[in-house]
Every structure is written in C-alpha cells, then in structure tokens.
Design an enzyme around this catalytic site. Structure first.
Site: not given
Ligand code: F6P
Length: 524
Positions: A207, A381, A490
């Site tokens: 994203k 199991h 992070k």
């Molecule tokens: O660190 C969590 C997060 O922001 C999630 O919400 C998201 O799905 C994932 O990292 C990946 O983010 P991106 O799609 O921006 O790489």
C-alpha cells in the site's frame, strides 16, 4: 453519535444478567428446555449458514445485547461507514473497502446519503478494476509466465495468499503462485531457487511502497532478475500500490493503484487481489467481489436480530467482557482454508487490539481476544486436548464445507463426521468416566457451514468477518481502522540496524545492549 459500551444502560444490565444466569448457563440444559434452540440461534446469511446455538447465550442475553448495539449507535456507525464518513478518525479517512465490491454503476444504486461522497470514487474503482482484470487476463494467456511471485507483507500478503490457496480448485494448474513476505532472506531465496527470470512475474504489493520487508525483498528480486539475464524488468515486474510515484521511482511502470481509504487488511478486494484474479480469472474475481457485496447488503439491511455480523460481534463482546474469554480458536475443516486463521489474526487483532477509545481515553475493559488456529482435523491431534480438558474455556469457530472440490471417496464424510463430533464433544462432554477421562463439556462453539467453497462464498465469508470486527469495535468505542501499535517496533529497528554493523550499544537498555554485544559487530 457513538456511545461507548460501558456508558450505556444495557451494560450494567448485561453484568447483572451474567451474574444471575449467564455464567451458569449450561448448554445441555438449554437444549433440553427449548426444542427451538437450534432454529432460534442459527442464521442464514448470503452463502453462509451459521449455527450459534452451541454458544453460552440465551434469548434474554441476546435481547440485552441488541439493546447494547442500539444504545452504542452501531447502526448509525455502520451507516456512516457506508455513507463514506471519516470513520477512521485518527487518520481522518473513510473506510470504503465495501466500495471495491459494489457492482458497476448503473447496476447498483447506493444510499442517497452516500452518493455525494462516493460516486466519484466508484468510477475510479471501476476503471482500476477493469485495468487490473485485463492485465490478469493477459497474464493468464501468456504461457511463458509459469511463476507468479507476490512480494508483500501483512495485508499485502495474507489476504491474497489465503484466497489463492482457498480457491485453488478454480485456478488454472499451469502456473505456480509464491508469496514472499519475510525479510528473512531465506524466504525469497527459497522461492527464487524454484524460478527462472524469463518465466517469472513479480508483483510488488505494498500500500505504502515503503515497508522495509517488501522493499528489501523487491530490491533483491530485481537484483536477482538482472544478474540472471532476465531481460527487461518492465515485462516482469508490476506494482500494486497507492504510491504509484514510488513504484515508478523503483523502476516499475506497470502499476495498479488503490487508495488511502482501503486499509491494508481490507485490501484483497483492490489491486492487491491481482494474484487472486490471475489465479481464478476475471469472472471468478468478479464473483468473489459479488459474494462480498451480498454480505455487505445483508449487514446494511438485515434487522439486528437477523443480522449475522451483528450477532457475531455482540457475542464476541459478551465472551470477552463478561465471560472473560481471552482467545478464540479458528478451526476451518477445509485444507483449502488453511491460511484463514492467519488472515483473521490480522483482521481482528490489528483492527481491535486497542486500549484507548476514539477520544484517546484508556479503556476500563478488554478488547480483541487472541485468535489462533489450524485447519481440522490437524488441530485435533495437537491442541484440542486443551480445548476439551484444559483449565481455560476457548470458544471455537468451526467452518465446514458441505460439498468438496475433490472427488476422492471416503474423505468428506470422515472430515464432516469429525467436525460435527468435535463441536458435539465440546458441548456434551463426558461424565460417565471419572478423573483423567472426564470431559466437563459446556464448551462453546460456533459452526459455519458453506454449501461449497466458491469465489462467491469465500467473498461472503470474508466480508462477514470484516463486519463482525466492525461491530465489536463499534461497541467498544474504538477506531478499528488504524494500527498505531505496529509503529514503535519499526522505528526502533531503524535505530538498531546500523548498530548491528558498528556494534555501538550506547544508550540502549541493558538487555538489548547485551544481546547486541552477543551478536557482535559486522552483521550484514
Ligand atoms: O505494519 C503493519 C502494516 O501497516 C499493515 O497494516 C499492512 O497490511 C502491512 O503493514 C503492509 O503494509 P504495506 O502494504 O504498506 O506494505
């Protein structure tokens, strides 16, 4: 408009209800006393039948829970989401993942209140979907491409990976799908060892297009591709992102965008779903969206008492805040659904694992439980011992599929017999054998039944889970659409990484410094 659950009139009434009858409810007695219990506590929703009757609920409790939903303003909150209001308050954004599965304009008329806010977005959604599906069709027609490598993490990995596995019966078998998420280079190295540059298509799914794991893997994949004579990266890399500029700067020109109003964990309906579309084709992907849309409509329109996401979300609150159940086990009796527990972990725990309300006030009650699980019958199991005889009660969610996609005789009846038996054993227990062989029973479970695992039923099942998480988050008064809790680690990793090269431990806490010294400098 939203009222936090503990500030409603229904909340203390639920507490009294729990003290008087809730905590001692015995499912065996409840069934004996009410021949209608199965009918009253089951619910049809699009593509999904749910039996809630083996849960620690009675009608009086359910009525109070519906009051709670009304008093918290769940319906208004739901309508605000569907109207495109900025329900993601800390990021001042709407949460419009449902828009990604609306049928094309002309076939679907959104509620009047929503038209202004979403009509322009709907056109963009359609244009992007058409472009992405056209690309998927092109890839499917290209027999030179034998391997699709999706590089992404979190929502950019779990959704498409889970759905590609789930819908394998609908996929062409001529292509292999790989999902690389971990920054541990072993993950990418293992996949690259199975691929040839000239027959591989890399999908860089992010994203933000800034996530360290994904960028590191994307860089290494490109280096491998170039070093092994792959030719033009233009033909072998595509990006799925809201940050098209960053993808272009990385050197990728084939891009499929989406928007900041699609949360990562809600993004498999967007361009992030491209691996699914390549796997099952454009018609299959549209059916997947249509199944989810059918569940959206159910959530929007069904009265609270017949609204499956509402009933589930309220039960989640009842279990978490009154019974104090700290976890929920997901048991899909379907090999195809083996990654569903991991997907649901992100959906629920990243959405509702919050300790402050929308005003930033600390909450005096618990929120999301821990979700965990494995497909059945494997879990039987391993940890089902604890579910049956352990000291903690863990509500279990069984998911079964009536008609399998395979033709092997003798398997489906055994699988279904096991899932029914486990739910039965949890409830009825066994008291005719003492001591170690005693099963207390009265352990709650929910049973979801799909006629078949199809793109449409899968879409509906996932949208059901999204909306259920919305309902419990709404009751708790939290923002289910942000995830600030992932940020601190992070930031600290950015500080630590150069120290692994230099060995500098100055200013660190004694434990981190001690571990750094043990690792020694010069790590690469
Ligand atoms: O660190 C969590 C997060 O922001 C999630 O919400 C998201 O799905 C994932 O990292 C990946 O983010 P991106 O799609 O921006 O790489």
């Amino acid at each position: 408009m939203r009222t936090r659950c503990d500030r409603t009139a229904a909340w203390p009434l639920l507490q009294s209800q729990f003290e008087s009858t809730g905590k001692t409810l015995d499912l065996r007695d409840a069934f004996a006393a009410d021949v209608q219990r199965f009918a009253d506590f089951s619910q049809h929703a699009p593509y999904v039948f749910a039996d809630l009757s083996k849960n620690l609920l009675d009608k009086a409790t359910q009525a109070l829970l519906f009051d709670l939903a009304r008093q918290c303003g769940v319906e208004q909150h739901r309508d605000a989401m569907f109207a495109g209001e900025a329900v993601n308050t800390t990021e001042n954004r709407p949460a419009l993942h449902f828009l990604l599965r609306n049928p094309p304009a002309g076939q679907y008329i959104p509620a009047q209140a929503a038209i202004d806010k979403i009509a322009d977005k709907q056109a963009e959604v359609e244009a992007t979907l058409n472009a992405m599906l056209a690309f998927a069709t092109q890839v499917r027609a290209n027999s030179d491409i034998t391997d699709i490598v999706n590089i992404g993490i979190g929502g950019s990995d779990l959704g498409p990976q889970m759905a590609v596995l789930a819908l394998d019966a609908f996929a062409e078998k001529s292509r292999r799908f790989h999902f690389v998420s971990n920054v541990d280079g072993q993950h990418l190295a293992d996949v690259l060892a199975q691929c040839k540059p000239e027959s591989t298509l890399f999908l860089i799914a992010s994203k933000t297009f800034t996530t360290v794991e994904t960028m590191t893997n994307a860089q290494s994949a490109r280096d491998w591709f170039v070093a092994n004579g792959g030719g033009s990266t233009q033909d072998h890399f595509a990006a799925l992102t809201t940050n098209v500029a960053a993808a272009n700067a990385f050197g990728i020109t084939t891009t499929f965008g989406f928007w900041d109003w699609v949360g990562g964990r809600y993004s498999l309906w967007s361009a992030i779903g491209l691996p699914i579309a390549i796997a099952i084709g454009s018609q299959g992907f549209r059916e997947f969206l249509a199944g989810a849309h059918a569940m959206d409509e159910h959530f929007r329109r069904a009265p609270l008492a017949q609204n499956l996401p509402v009933r589930l979300g309220l039960m989640d609150v009842w279990y978490r805040n009154f019974h104090g159940f700290a976890s929920r086990s997901i048991a899909p009796y379907s090999h195809a659904l083996r990654r569903l527990p991991a997907y649901l972990q992100q959906l629920e725990m990243e959405s509702n694992g919050k300790r402050v309300d929308v005003q930033g006030q600390a909450l005096p009650f618990d929120t999301a439980p821990v979700l965990w699980g494995e497909p059945g019958t494997n879990g039987q199991h391993a940890y089902f011992q604890l579910l049956h005889q352990g000291t903690s009660v863990v509500p279990v969610e069984f998911i079964a599929v009536k008609t399998p996609a395979h033709a092997l005789p003798g398997h489906n009846s055994k699988l279904l017999a096991n899932v029914l038996a486990q739910a039965q054993a949890l409830m009825v227990g066994r008291s005719d054998a003492g001591g170690h062989k005693n099963f207390p029973g009265n352990r709650p479970s929910t049973f979801f039944l799909l006629d078949e695992l199809t793109p449409a039923s899968m879409g509906a099942l996932l949208a059901l889970q999204e909306h259920r998480v919305f309902v419990s988050g709404s009751i708790w008064g939290i923002n289910s659409f942000d995830q600030w809790g992932v940020e601190l680690g992070k930031v600290l990793a950015q500080d630590i990484e150069p120290r692994l090269h230099s060995g500098d431990a100055a200013g660190l806490d004694a434990s981190t410094a001690g571990l750094l010294q043990r690792l020694g400098p010069g790590r690469r």
